[in-house]
Design an enzyme around this catalytic site. Structure first.
Site, mmCIF file in Angstrom:
data_model
loop_
_atom_site.group_PDB
_atom_site.id
_atom_site.type_symbol
_atom_site.label_atom_id
_atom_site.label_comp_id
_atom_site.label_asym_id
_atom_site.label_seq_id
_atom_site.Cartn_x
_atom_site.Cartn_y
_atom_site.Cartn_z
ATOM 1 N N CYS A 40 34.743 39.426 40.852
ATOM 2 C CA CYS A 40 36.197 39.327 41.052
ATOM 3 C C CYS A 40 36.932 40.359 40.192
ATOM 4 O O CYS A 40 36.407 40.852 39.203
ATOM 5 C CB CYS A 40 36.627 37.903 40.687
ATOM 6 S SG CYS A 40 38.398 37.619 40.648
ATOM 7 N N HIS A 41 38.190 40.622 40.557
ATOM 8 C CA HIS A 41 39.010 41.590 39.817
ATOM 9 C C HIS A 41 39.175 41.211 38.359
ATOM 10 O O HIS A 41 39.279 42.081 37.501
ATOM 11 C CB HIS A 41 40.399 41.685 40.450
ATOM 12 C CG HIS A 41 40.377 42.292 41.804
ATOM 13 N ND1 HIS A 41 40.399 43.648 41.997
ATOM 14 C CD2 HIS A 41 40.273 41.741 43.022
ATOM 15 C CE1 HIS A 41 40.337 43.899 43.286
ATOM 16 N NE2 HIS A 41 40.245 42.756 43.935
ATOM 17 N N THR A 42 39.217 39.909 38.082
ATOM 18 C CA THR A 42 39.448 39.474 36.706
ATOM 19 C C THR A 42 38.274 39.882 35.813
ATOM 20 O O THR A 42 38.471 40.227 34.653
ATOM 21 C CB THR A 42 39.671 37.945 36.677
ATOM 22 O OG1 THR A 42 40.675 37.643 37.634
ATOM 23 C CG2 THR A 42 40.112 37.479 35.315
ATOM 24 N N HIS A 62 32.920 34.368 36.740
ATOM 25 C CA HIS A 62 33.597 33.063 36.790
ATOM 26 C C HIS A 62 33.623 32.469 38.195
ATOM 27 O O HIS A 62 34.201 31.417 38.385
ATOM 28 C CB HIS A 62 35.030 33.193 36.248
ATOM 29 C CG HIS A 62 35.883 34.127 37.055
ATOM 30 N ND1 HIS A 62 35.758 35.486 36.975
ATOM 31 C CD2 HIS A 62 36.824 33.898 37.984
ATOM 32 C CE1 HIS A 62 36.615 36.049 37.815
ATOM 33 N NE2 HIS A 62 37.260 35.110 38.460
ATOM 34 N N GLU A 63 33.023 33.156 39.188
ATOM 35 C CA GLU A 63 33.039 32.598 40.548
ATOM 36 C C GLU A 63 31.653 32.055 40.884
ATOM 37 O O GLU A 63 31.005 32.490 41.828
ATOM 38 C CB GLU A 63 33.439 33.678 41.570
ATOM 39 C CG GLU A 63 34.871 34.118 41.431
ATOM 40 C CD GLU A 63 35.380 34.915 42.627
ATOM 41 O OE1 GLU A 63 34.602 35.201 43.567
ATOM 42 O OE2 GLU A 63 36.559 35.245 42.622
ATOM 43 N N CYS A 92 40.608 17.571 33.152
ATOM 44 C CA CYS A 92 40.086 16.524 32.264
ATOM 45 C C CYS A 92 40.446 15.130 32.762
ATOM 46 O O CYS A 92 39.834 14.150 32.382
ATOM 47 C CB CYS A 92 40.602 16.727 30.840
ATOM 48 S SG CYS A 92 42.329 16.237 30.578
ATOM 49 N N CYS A 95 44.892 14.521 30.281
ATOM 50 C CA CYS A 95 46.026 15.136 29.582
ATOM 51 C C CYS A 95 47.300 14.943 30.405
ATOM 52 O O CYS A 95 47.252 14.554 31.575
ATOM 53 C CB CYS A 95 45.763 16.618 29.311
ATOM 54 S SG CYS A 95 45.901 17.667 30.779
ATOM 55 N N CYS A 98 47.207 16.811 33.670
ATOM 56 C CA CYS A 98 46.288 16.242 34.661
ATOM 57 C C CYS A 98 46.862 14.959 35.263
ATOM 58 O O CYS A 98 46.641 14.656 36.427
ATOM 59 C CB CYS A 98 44.924 15.963 34.039
ATOM 60 S SG CYS A 98 43.887 17.429 33.911
ATOM 61 N N CYS A 106 45.463 22.062 33.298
ATOM 62 C CA CYS A 106 44.881 21.134 32.319
ATOM 63 C C CYS A 106 44.991 21.708 30.911
ATOM 64 O O CYS A 106 44.731 22.887 30.685
ATOM 65 C CB CYS A 106 43.416 20.882 32.670
ATOM 66 S SG CYS A 106 42.552 19.842 31.483
ATOM 67 N N ARG A 110 42.248 24.573 26.645
ATOM 68 C CA ARG A 110 42.812 25.910 26.856
ATOM 69 C C ARG A 110 42.542 26.855 25.689
ATOM 70 O O ARG A 110 42.144 28.000 25.873
ATOM 71 C CB ARG A 110 44.325 25.819 27.066
ATOM 72 C CG ARG A 110 44.720 25.422 28.450
ATOM 73 C CD ARG A 110 46.238 25.338 28.570
ATOM 74 N NE ARG A 110 46.856 26.579 29.006
ATOM 75 C CZ ARG A 110 46.825 27.038 30.246
ATOM 76 N NH1 ARG A 110 46.184 26.394 31.185
ATOM 77 N NH2 ARG A 110 47.426 28.160 30.568
ATOM 78 N N CYS A 169 37.381 30.648 42.828
ATOM 79 C CA CYS A 169 38.527 31.450 42.372
ATOM 80 C C CYS A 169 39.426 31.866 43.531
ATOM 81 O O CYS A 169 40.292 31.122 43.958
ATOM 82 C CB CYS A 169 38.026 32.655 41.573
ATOM 83 S SG CYS A 169 39.341 33.733 40.996
ATOM 84 N N ARG A 362 34.416 40.433 49.248
ATOM 85 C CA ARG A 362 33.691 39.943 48.090
ATOM 86 C C ARG A 362 32.221 40.369 48.113
ATOM 87 O O ARG A 362 31.546 40.252 49.143
ATOM 88 C CB ARG A 362 33.695 38.413 48.040
ATOM 89 C CG ARG A 362 34.826 37.816 47.251
ATOM 90 C CD ARG A 362 34.774 38.206 45.778
ATOM 91 N NE ARG A 362 35.845 37.566 45.037
ATOM 92 C CZ ARG A 362 37.066 38.076 44.867
ATOM 93 N NH1 ARG A 362 37.389 39.248 45.390
ATOM 94 N NH2 ARG A 362 37.974 37.432 44.148
#
Ligand SMILES: NC(=O)c1ccc[n+]([C@@H]2O[C@H](COP(=O)([O-])OP(=O)(O)OC[C@H]3O[C@@H](n4cnc5c(N)ncnc54)[C@H](O)[C@@H]3O)[C@@H](O)[C@H]2O)c1
Ligand SMILES: [Zn+2]
Ligand SMILES: [Zn+2]
Length: 368
Positions: A40-42, A62-63, A92, A95, A98, A106, A110, A169, A362
């Site tokens: 991914c771009h991130t 992260h994907e 979670c 919180c 959530c 969430c 963080r 994502c 992708r």
């Protein structure tokens, strides 16, 4: 255990696939064997050094989608053999955010996640005894990862994991922008700026919500073709005069819902200005460059347009990613056209090159 993973050693340098140590999952954590992971771009944004909050060394990715191998103490919602999609945006269920239906942001982990740590402030990844940080709480450019239980969505085991990983994502972000953040009403007119993974997801989301007209705007004819396949009823090449052309197409008023999925602040402005007076809602999903700002003439707001931002499409991951995957399995979402290239972990840098060349939507790393 020893694992192979793609490590960001220095910003701006190619990732290096190497052997690392991965510790057993602690309380509340889960060991996942990755089967597939999108590029991914991130990941590239952090690898390039452009992300001001980036750090190295770290394992990017992260994907991810994979299979639970082992669970730590106290883990009750997952068991060995479960199929999971990784969530950079956890849920979670306790919180204040959530517990509210109004947001998916969430608050539980963080800070630790932003620092590259698991919830207890340490890492499971290391090399020669030196800690290596986790990325986005996921680090899925790896054969195995350890993640918090609250950051894993258990999905239908019938779902092929190389398609399921896209729900980690970009695809969920686009779908959710239309289905959750905007909650498009049936019969509406929608405009989607950008036909990458996020914009195409938004087109599909507008279709699933029953939109009557979906106009997709991009600079690439090939991508606009893909948008038609996802349900766009009309397509248009973008440019400085896009707003005027959209107004012409919509009786001078603009659209009920507009979506921005380019990351370009000039396009964000176009998305605001092509929303209809009275009630037009512009949803911004793109991530702008550091320090950039969005210019809005206040008159557009006074006359009834609204602007909303959307992170991960407003999707509450553990609850709603499995629902989206089920809609894919039911034939309502067509994922195959997004799977452009299949790579091995060793080819991860090729995934970045393909992305920079806008070759396909992708690239997915397969670990099998
Ligand atoms: N909000 C979130 O949680 C979230 C999650 C994932 C990605 N993103 C962001 O969403 C954005 C889109 O991601 P993507 O993976 O789809 O990216 P992408 O680069 O694949 O797609 C962007 C598209 O925008 C098009 N575009 C560029 N300039 C344009 C213009 N002037 N008019 C119309 N179209 C134009 C490009 O041709 C391209 O097809 C990025 O900024 C990304 O960082 C946000
Ligand atoms: Zn992503
Ligand atoms: Zn929470």
């Amino acid at each position: 255990m020893k694992i192979r993973a793609a490590v960001l050693e220095r910003f701006g340098a190619p990732l290096e696939v190497q052997e690392l140590d991965l510790a057993e999952p602690s309380a509340g954590e889960v060991l996942v064997r990755l089967v597939a992971c999108g590029v991914c771009h991130t990941d590239l944004y952090t690898a390039s050094g452009a992300d001001p909050s980036g750090y190295a060394p770290t394992v990017l990715g992260h994907e991810g989608a994979g299979v639970v191998e082992r669970v730590g103490d106290g883990v009750t919602s997952l068991a060995e053999g479960d199929h999971v999609v990784t969530l950079f945006s956890p849920q979670c269920r306790e919180c204040v955010h959530c517990l509210s239906p109004r947001t998916n942001l969430c608050l539980a982990i963080r800070e630790q996640q932003g620092q590259g740590h698991l919830p207890d402030g340490t890492t499971r990844l290391s090399r020669d005894g030196e800690p290596v940080r986790h990325f986005m709480g996921t680090s899925t450019f790896a054969e195995y990862t350890v993640m918090p239980e609250i950051a894993l969505a258990k999905v239908n085991p019938e779902a092929p994991l190389e398609g399921a990983c896209l729900f980690a994502c970009g695809l969920s972000t686009g779908l959710g922008a239309a289905m959750k953040t905007a909650a498009v009403e049936p019969g509406s007119t929608c405009i989607v700026f950008g036909a990458g993974m996020v914009g195409l997801g938004a087109v599909a989301g507008c279709r699933l919500q029953g939109a009557a007209r979906i106009i997709c705007v991009d600079l690439s004819e090939d991508r606009l073709e893909l948008a038609k396949g996802q349900g766009a009823t009309e397509t248009m090449l973008g440019g400085p005069d896009a707003v005027e052309r959209i107004l012409e197409l919509t009786g001078g008023f603009g659209a009920d819902y507009t979506f921005e999925a380019t990351g370009n602040v000039a396009v964000m402005r176009q998305a605001v200005e092509s929303a209809r007076m009275g009630w037009g809602l512009c949803t911004v999903a793109g991530v702008a460059g550091k320090g950039e700002t969005l210019e809005i003439v206040p008159r557009f707001l006074i006359t009834g347009r609204r602007v909303a931002g959307s992170s991960f499409g407003g999707i509450k991951g553990r609850e709603e990613v499995p629902q989206l995957v089920d809609r894919w399995l039911a034939g309502e979402i067509d994922v195959e056209p997004f799977l452009s290239h299949r790579l091995t972990l060793d080819q991860v840098n090729e995934g970045f090159e393909l992305m920079e060349a806008q070759d396909g939507i992708r690239s997915v790393i397969s670990f099998d």
